[in-house]
Design a protein around this motif. Structure first.
Motif, short mmCIF file in Angstrom:
data_model
loop_
_atom_site.label_atom_id
_atom_site.label_comp_id
_atom_site.label_asym_id
_atom_site.label_seq_id
_atom_site.Cartn_x
_atom_site.Cartn_y
_atom_site.Cartn_z
N GLU A 1 -7.58 2.13 -33.33
CA GLU A 1 -7.56 2.93 -32.10
C GLU A 1 -7.57 2.05 -30.85
OE1 GLU A 1 -10.95 5.41 -32.76
OE2 GLU A 1 -9.74 7.05 -33.61
N GLU A 2 -7.88 0.77 -31.01
CA GLU A 2 -7.76 -0.16 -29.89
C GLU A 2 -6.30 -0.43 -29.55
OE1 GLU A 2 -9.77 -3.70 -31.07
OE2 GLU A 2 -11.75 -2.73 -31.29
N LEU A 3 -5.41 -0.13 -30.50
CA LEU A 3 -3.99 -0.47 -30.35
C LEU A 3 -3.10 0.75 -30.17
CD1 LEU A 3 -3.83 -3.14 -33.19
CD2 LEU A 3 -3.88 -3.59 -30.73
N VAL A 4 -3.41 1.83 -30.87
CA VAL A 4 -2.60 3.05 -30.78
C VAL A 4 -3.55 4.25 -30.67
CG1 VAL A 4 -0.62 2.11 -32.04
CG2 VAL A 4 -2.46 3.27 -33.29
N PRO A 5 -3.14 5.31 -30.02
CA PRO A 5 -4.05 6.43 -29.78
C PRO A 5 -4.38 7.27 -31.00
CG PRO A 5 -1.87 6.91 -28.89
CD PRO A 5 -1.85 5.48 -29.32
N ASP A 6 -3.47 7.32 -31.98
CA ASP A 6 -3.68 8.24 -33.09
C ASP A 6 -3.24 7.60 -34.41
OD1 ASP A 6 -4.39 10.54 -34.42
OD2 ASP A 6 -2.48 11.55 -34.04
N PRO A 7 -3.99 6.62 -34.91
CA PRO A 7 -3.61 6.00 -36.19
C PRO A 7 -3.73 6.98 -37.34
CG PRO A 7 -5.79 5.28 -35.52
CD PRO A 7 -5.22 6.06 -34.37
N VAL A 8 -3.00 6.71 -38.40
CA VAL A 8 -3.01 7.57 -39.59
C VAL A 8 -4.07 7.07 -40.55
CG1 VAL A 8 -1.68 8.35 -41.58
CG2 VAL A 8 -0.57 8.13 -39.34
N THR A 9 -4.86 7.98 -41.08
CA THR A 9 -5.88 7.64 -42.06
C THR A 9 -5.52 8.30 -43.39
OG1 THR A 9 -7.62 7.48 -40.38
CG2 THR A 9 -8.32 7.77 -42.66
N PHE A 10 -5.53 7.51 -44.46
CA PHE A 10 -5.23 8.03 -45.80
C PHE A 10 -6.55 8.32 -46.51
CE2 PHE A 10 -1.57 5.12 -44.97
CZ PHE A 10 -0.59 6.10 -44.88
N PRO A 11 -6.87 9.58 -46.74
CA PRO A 11 -8.16 9.95 -47.35
C PRO A 11 -8.36 9.31 -48.73
CG PRO A 11 -7.07 11.88 -46.42
CD PRO A 11 -6.06 10.77 -46.40
N GLY A 12 -9.55 8.79 -48.94
CA GLY A 12 -9.93 8.28 -50.24
C GLY A 12 -9.38 6.92 -50.61
N ALA A 13 -8.51 6.36 -49.78
CA ALA A 13 -7.84 5.11 -50.13
C ALA A 13 -8.55 3.91 -49.50
CB ALA A 13 -6.38 5.14 -49.69
N GLY A 14 -8.36 2.76 -50.10
CA GLY A 14 -8.88 1.51 -49.58
C GLY A 14 -7.80 0.69 -48.91
N HIS A 15 -7.85 -0.62 -49.11
CA HIS A 15 -6.92 -1.51 -48.41
C HIS A 15 -5.50 -1.41 -48.93
CE1 HIS A 15 -5.66 -4.84 -45.95
NE2 HIS A 15 -5.35 -5.59 -47.01
N ASN A 16 -5.33 -1.21 -50.23
CA ASN A 16 -3.99 -1.24 -50.84
C ASN A 16 -3.48 0.17 -51.12
OD1 ASN A 16 -3.50 -4.26 -51.30
ND2 ASN A 16 -5.54 -3.97 -52.18
N VAL A 17 -3.22 0.90 -50.05
CA VAL A 17 -2.80 2.30 -50.17
C VAL A 17 -1.52 2.41 -51.00
CG1 VAL A 17 -2.02 4.32 -48.88
CG2 VAL A 17 -3.84 2.88 -47.96
N HIS A 18 -0.59 1.50 -50.84
CA HIS A 18 0.69 1.57 -51.53
C HIS A 18 0.55 1.49 -53.04
CE1 HIS A 18 -0.46 -2.48 -50.66
NE2 HIS A 18 0.52 -3.02 -51.34
N VAL A 19 -0.55 0.89 -53.51
CA VAL A 19 -0.83 0.81 -54.94
C VAL A 19 -1.77 1.93 -55.37
CG1 VAL A 19 -1.81 -0.62 -56.78
CG2 VAL A 19 -0.45 -1.68 -54.96
N GLU A 20 -2.79 2.18 -54.57
CA GLU A 20 -3.81 3.18 -54.91
C GLU A 20 -3.29 4.61 -54.78
OE1 GLU A 20 -7.32 2.50 -52.54
OE2 GLU A 20 -6.85 0.37 -52.44
N SER A 21 -2.48 4.86 -53.74
CA SER A 21 -2.05 6.23 -53.46
C SER A 21 -0.64 6.24 -52.85
CB SER A 21 -3.04 6.90 -52.49
OG SER A 21 -2.66 8.22 -52.21
N PRO A 22 0.38 5.84 -53.64
CA PRO A 22 1.75 5.81 -53.10
C PRO A 22 2.21 7.16 -52.57
CG PRO A 22 1.75 5.58 -55.50
CD PRO A 22 0.33 5.43 -55.05
N SER A 23 1.68 8.25 -53.12
CA SER A 23 2.08 9.57 -52.64
C SER A 23 1.69 9.78 -51.18
CB SER A 23 1.45 10.66 -53.51
OG SER A 23 0.03 10.61 -53.46
N SER A 24 0.62 9.11 -50.74
CA SER A 24 0.22 9.21 -49.34
C SER A 24 1.30 8.65 -48.43
CB SER A 24 -1.10 8.46 -49.11
OG SER A 24 -2.15 9.04 -49.84
N LEU A 25 1.91 7.55 -48.85
CA LEU A 25 3.00 6.98 -48.06
C LEU A 25 4.24 7.85 -48.12
CD1 LEU A 25 2.76 3.13 -48.73
CD2 LEU A 25 2.40 4.33 -46.58
N HIS A 26 4.50 8.44 -49.28
CA HIS A 26 5.64 9.37 -49.39
C HIS A 26 5.49 10.51 -48.39
CE1 HIS A 26 5.99 8.04 -53.87
NE2 HIS A 26 6.59 7.18 -53.06
N THR A 27 4.29 11.06 -48.30
CA THR A 27 4.04 12.17 -47.38
C THR A 27 4.24 11.74 -45.94
OG1 THR A 27 2.45 13.17 -48.91
CG2 THR A 27 2.32 13.84 -46.60
#
Length: 233
Positions: A200-226
């Motif tokens: 939020e120091e850089l952009v007003p409305d960052p996206v948060t992926f619920p339940g995910a940690g640092h490696n969202v693309h591995v942990e929850s690829p469907s979040s990126l698809h959405t």
């Protein structure tokens, strides 16, 4: 030269992995992408060659050589997100329409930078067994990888050029200001390296992926698809 995987037809998605990883970490993301995709191993990583000096600009310049001159969406994780922002500036001749940076570390302490520089100066460790090298490469990447090792004199070693750890602190405000693309910053809600308040120091409305940690693309690829589907509307 960069090792590059590509496939599909339609709008082009360029996916850039984080420090220590390889392009294979995006396998589940490209499996759900309806357009075309391009996934390189960054310089000094996986099956790509090494370069003389590692900087965000040198990473971006190398990637720019393999990206077609057409409108592209770039999704980058951690280091790859910073490289994506550098490409979004237009300085390297790539027409980035949207840049999604996932899990980019915003705040760096002097101690963290000193530790990274010290790690970058260490000699590569050689293992007797390929499996031991794979385990070491995976731990450095933070996710399981199999294409991150190579056979060397005396055994096996991670392919990662540890000098890449000396890349330093990115000028994120400057890169975002210079971007000619739509910039989206995102992170898993449980990412200790990239809490929402830092983004939020850089952009007003960052996206948060619920339940995910640092490696969202591995942990929850469907979040990126959405997210990508929403951005395409």
């Amino acid at each position: 030269m960069l090792h590059v995987e590509r496939g599909g037809n339609g709008p082009l998605l360029v996916l850039l992995h984080g420090l220590g990883a390889t392009g294979e970490v995006w396998e589940d993301v490209v499996a759900g992408w309806s357009g075309s995709w391009l996934v390189p191993d960054l310089p000094g990583h996986g099956r790509s060659g090494r370069i003389d000096r590692y900087s965000f600009g040198s990473f971006a310049a190398a990637v720019a050589e393999v990206v077609p001159r057409e409108p592209v969406t770039v999704v980058g994780h951690s280091l790859g997100g910073v490289v994506g922002l550098a490409l979004a500036s237009g300085w390297f001749g790539v027409d980035v329409t949207t840049c999604v940076g996932v899990g980019i570390k915003v705040r760096w302490t002097d101690e963290e930078l000193e530790k990274a520089a010290a790690f970058a100066a260490r000699p590569a460790k050689v293992f007797d067994l390929e499996a031991e090298a794979v385990d070491r490469a995976s731990r450095m990447a933070g996710v399981p990888i199999w294409h991150g090792v190579s056979e060397v004199d005396g055994g096996w070693a991670p392919s990662l050029d540890v000098r890449a750890f000396g890349v330093g602190r990115p000028d994120l405000p400057g890169l975002i200001m210079a971007s000619k693309a739509e910039v989206v910053l995102a992170a898993g809600e449980n990412d200790p390296m990239c809490p929402r308040e830092h983004l939020e120091e850089l952009v007003p409305d960052p996206v948060t992926f619920p339940g995910a940690g640092h490696n969202v693309h591995v942990e929850s690829p469907s979040s990126l698809h959405t997210l990508l589907a929403q951005l395409a509307r």
